[in-house]
Design an enzyme around this catalytic site. Structure first.
Site, mmCIF file in Angstrom:
data_model
loop_
_atom_site.group_PDB
_atom_site.id
_atom_site.type_symbol
_atom_site.label_atom_id
_atom_site.label_comp_id
_atom_site.label_asym_id
_atom_site.label_seq_id
_atom_site.Cartn_x
_atom_site.Cartn_y
_atom_site.Cartn_z
ATOM 1 N N ARG A 199 -11.854 13.153 2.257
ATOM 2 C CA ARG A 199 -12.783 12.304 3.017
ATOM 3 C C ARG A 199 -14.125 12.162 2.321
ATOM 4 O O ARG A 199 -14.815 11.161 2.483
ATOM 5 C CB ARG A 199 -12.980 12.870 4.421
ATOM 6 C CG ARG A 199 -11.706 12.908 5.252
ATOM 7 C CD ARG A 199 -11.115 11.526 5.461
ATOM 8 N NE ARG A 199 -9.881 11.567 6.264
ATOM 9 C CZ ARG A 199 -9.145 10.504 6.503
ATOM 10 N NH1 ARG A 199 -9.469 9.309 6.007
ATOM 11 N NH2 ARG A 199 -8.054 10.606 7.217
ATOM 12 N N GLU A 250 -13.969 -1.335 6.642
ATOM 13 C CA GLU A 250 -13.978 0.002 6.034
ATOM 14 C C GLU A 250 -15.334 0.183 5.348
ATOM 15 O O GLU A 250 -15.850 -0.743 4.734
ATOM 16 C CB GLU A 250 -12.825 0.133 5.024
ATOM 17 C CG GLU A 250 -12.753 1.503 4.358
ATOM 18 C CD GLU A 250 -11.507 1.673 3.473
ATOM 19 O OE1 GLU A 250 -10.384 1.437 3.964
ATOM 20 O OE2 GLU A 250 -11.688 2.043 2.301
ATOM 21 N N TYR A 254 0.835 -1.221 0.000
ATOM 22 C CA TYR A 254 0.000 0.000 0.000
ATOM 23 C C TYR A 254 0.867 1.268 0.000
ATOM 24 O O TYR A 254 0.525 2.262 -0.623
ATOM 25 C CB TYR A 254 -0.936 -0.021 1.212
ATOM 26 C CG TYR A 254 -1.764 1.234 1.372
ATOM 27 C CD1 TYR A 254 -2.611 1.693 0.365
ATOM 28 C CD2 TYR A 254 -1.705 1.981 2.564
ATOM 29 C CE1 TYR A 254 -3.371 2.841 0.529
ATOM 30 C CE2 TYR A 254 -2.464 3.130 2.735
ATOM 31 C CZ TYR A 254 -3.290 3.563 1.712
ATOM 32 O OH TYR A 254 -4.035 4.702 1.873
ATOM 33 N N TYR A 293 -1.286 12.942 6.835
ATOM 34 C CA TYR A 293 -0.899 11.939 7.829
ATOM 35 C C TYR A 293 0.598 12.073 8.134
ATOM 36 O O TYR A 293 1.399 12.344 7.232
ATOM 37 C CB TYR A 293 -1.115 10.519 7.278
ATOM 38 C CG TYR A 293 -2.522 9.959 7.339
ATOM 39 C CD1 TYR A 293 -3.504 10.502 8.156
ATOM 40 C CD2 TYR A 293 -2.855 8.837 6.579
ATOM 41 C CE1 TYR A 293 -4.784 9.951 8.196
ATOM 42 C CE2 TYR A 293 -4.131 8.274 6.619
ATOM 43 C CZ TYR A 293 -5.089 8.836 7.430
ATOM 44 O OH TYR A 293 -6.339 8.290 7.474
HETATM 45 C C1 3EB Z 1 -7.824 5.818 5.980
HETATM 46 O O1 3EB Z 1 -8.683 6.596 6.401
HETATM 47 C C2 3EB Z 1 -8.275 4.432 5.666
HETATM 48 O O2 3EB Z 1 -5.599 5.384 0.000
HETATM 49 O O3 3EB Z 1 -7.234 5.988 -1.310
HETATM 50 C C3 3EB Z 1 -9.559 5.009 2.993
HETATM 51 C C4 3EB Z 1 -9.972 5.585 1.787
HETATM 52 C C5 3EB Z 1 -8.251 4.602 3.126
HETATM 53 C C6 3EB Z 1 -9.068 5.768 0.742
HETATM 54 C C7 3EB Z 1 -6.805 5.589 -0.210
HETATM 55 C C8 3EB Z 1 -7.358 4.787 2.070
HETATM 56 C C9 3EB Z 1 -7.749 5.370 0.896
HETATM 57 O O4 3EB Z 1 -6.630 6.129 5.881
HETATM 58 C C10 3EB Z 1 -7.777 3.937 4.388
#
Ligand code: 3EB
Length: 345
Positions: free
Chosen positions: A229, A335, A155, A216
């Protein structure tokens, strides 16, 4: 909002074969789960996430369809399509592609990064050519997403290459980035990506309970994930797209090993995103019960526990589809993504 309205429906693959040609006229794209459905219609992209569905329901697929008078979908010849299959109607374009890592050179991580970069480069080239510049929603299915390649999680390699492609194609990697989901399909599959793009700029929504994914801290990967989001499309009826949402508060995973608590946390995060969307549109238009949900469960044995939480939190009529998929942090067990329309008040 103007013109057509976009709907998502979850239809059994068998039923799809019985739909009349007039019904197909507005279909922008069809996504099977474990495999692409056999039913087809000339010019309509058909793809699959390669994530098996859970529960007793017959094989189903996700159908993105435009309703309204101004549908101008077209049928493209295979040669005009290139690697990205796509169909456009009015303000929106649906596209899908699969890329096989085995076609790329170098060690395992270089091949994964090469395939990911190539996929996004092709998407951006298509959006430029067709003049649907705004990527609003992307679904990413990466085989063996928690596996390692050359000492790092697959990932994280995916994130590095996705971010590089956004950068090199002149796109922002923060702020105006699409809503997305990123899940693990079974090892051996190609990378499968599908997306919606628009002529008009969308409105991006962040979750006040979470650090934006593109910010992040580096301990979650030197290259942050490139997604918002949620996204309001401003172009069609199904206009809120909630990204894959997990049990993350701030930037940390909560409730290690407790799938029930993780599922409640996912719903609390989605409720928070809806609250933020309502604040931004300035009317309380979005609620949990106006949405369609797609739930990815890491361990199929957790299905009943996850379903119990959704049943207790949503109206019985709210459509929910359950799939098995790995989630892109090894400690995340579930998820949840959603899409839907504003409900009048
Ligand atoms: C997160 O909140 C959970 O890498 O496109 C959620 C939605 C998540 C999209 C992406 C990753 C992705 O980090 C993982």
């Amino acid at each position: 909002m103007d013109g057509d309205s976009l709907q998502v429906d979850y239809v059994s693959s068998d039923e799809l074969a019985l739909r009349p040609p007039a019904w197909w006229a507005g279909v922008l794209g069809v996504v099977g789960f474990e495999k692409p459905p056999l039913a087809h219609h000339p010019g309509v992209p058909i793809t699959a996430s390669m994530t098996p569905s859970l529960g007793s329901q017959a094989a189903r697929c996700e159908v993105w369809r435009l309703m309204g008078d101004a549908i101008q979908t077209e049928t493209l010849t295979p040669s005009a399509r290139g690697t990205v299959q796509y169909r456009r109607g009015g303000e929106l374009l649906f596209g899908s592609l699969t890329v096989d890592e085995l076609r790329f050179e170098g060690n395992a991580s270089a091949a994964l990064r090469g395939a990911t970069y190539d996929a996004y480069e092709q998407v951006f080239a298509l959006l430029k050519k067709t003049q649907y510049p705004h990527l609003i929603r992307v679904w990413n299915y990466v085989p063996d997403i928690n596996g390692e390649a050359d000492g790092e999680e697959r990932y994280r390699h995916f994130n590095a290459a996705r971010q590089a492609a956004f950068n090199d194609c002149g796109r922002s990697t923060t702020g105006a980035v699409p809503a997305a989901s990123a899940l693990g399909s079974l090892a051996g599959n190609p990378i499968s990506i599908y997306f919606l793009a628009a002529r008009k700029p969308p409105t991006m929504i962040e979750n006040p309970r979470q650090i934006s994914a593109y910010f992040y801290p580096p301990k979650f990967g030197v290259h942050s994930p490139t997604f918002s989001r949620a996204c309001l499309s401003n172009s069609a009826g199904t206009n809120l797209f909630v990204s894959g949402t997990a049990s993350i508060v701030g930037s940390e995973t909560l409730h290690h090993g407790n799938v029930t608590a993780q599922t409640f946390e996912c719903l609390a995060n989605i409720a928070s995103v809806l609250h933020e969307a309502n604040r931004i549109v300035n009317t309380p238009s979005y609620s949990l019960d106006g949405l369609h949900f797609k739930v990815y469960v890491r361990h199929s044995t957790d299905l009943d526990a996850v379903r119990a939480v959704l049943s207790s939190s949503l109206e019985a009529t709210t459509p929910v589809v359950y799939l098995q998929a790995d989630v892109c942090r090894a400690d995340l067990l579930v998820e949840i993504e959603a899409a839907g329309v504003a409900t009048p008040h």
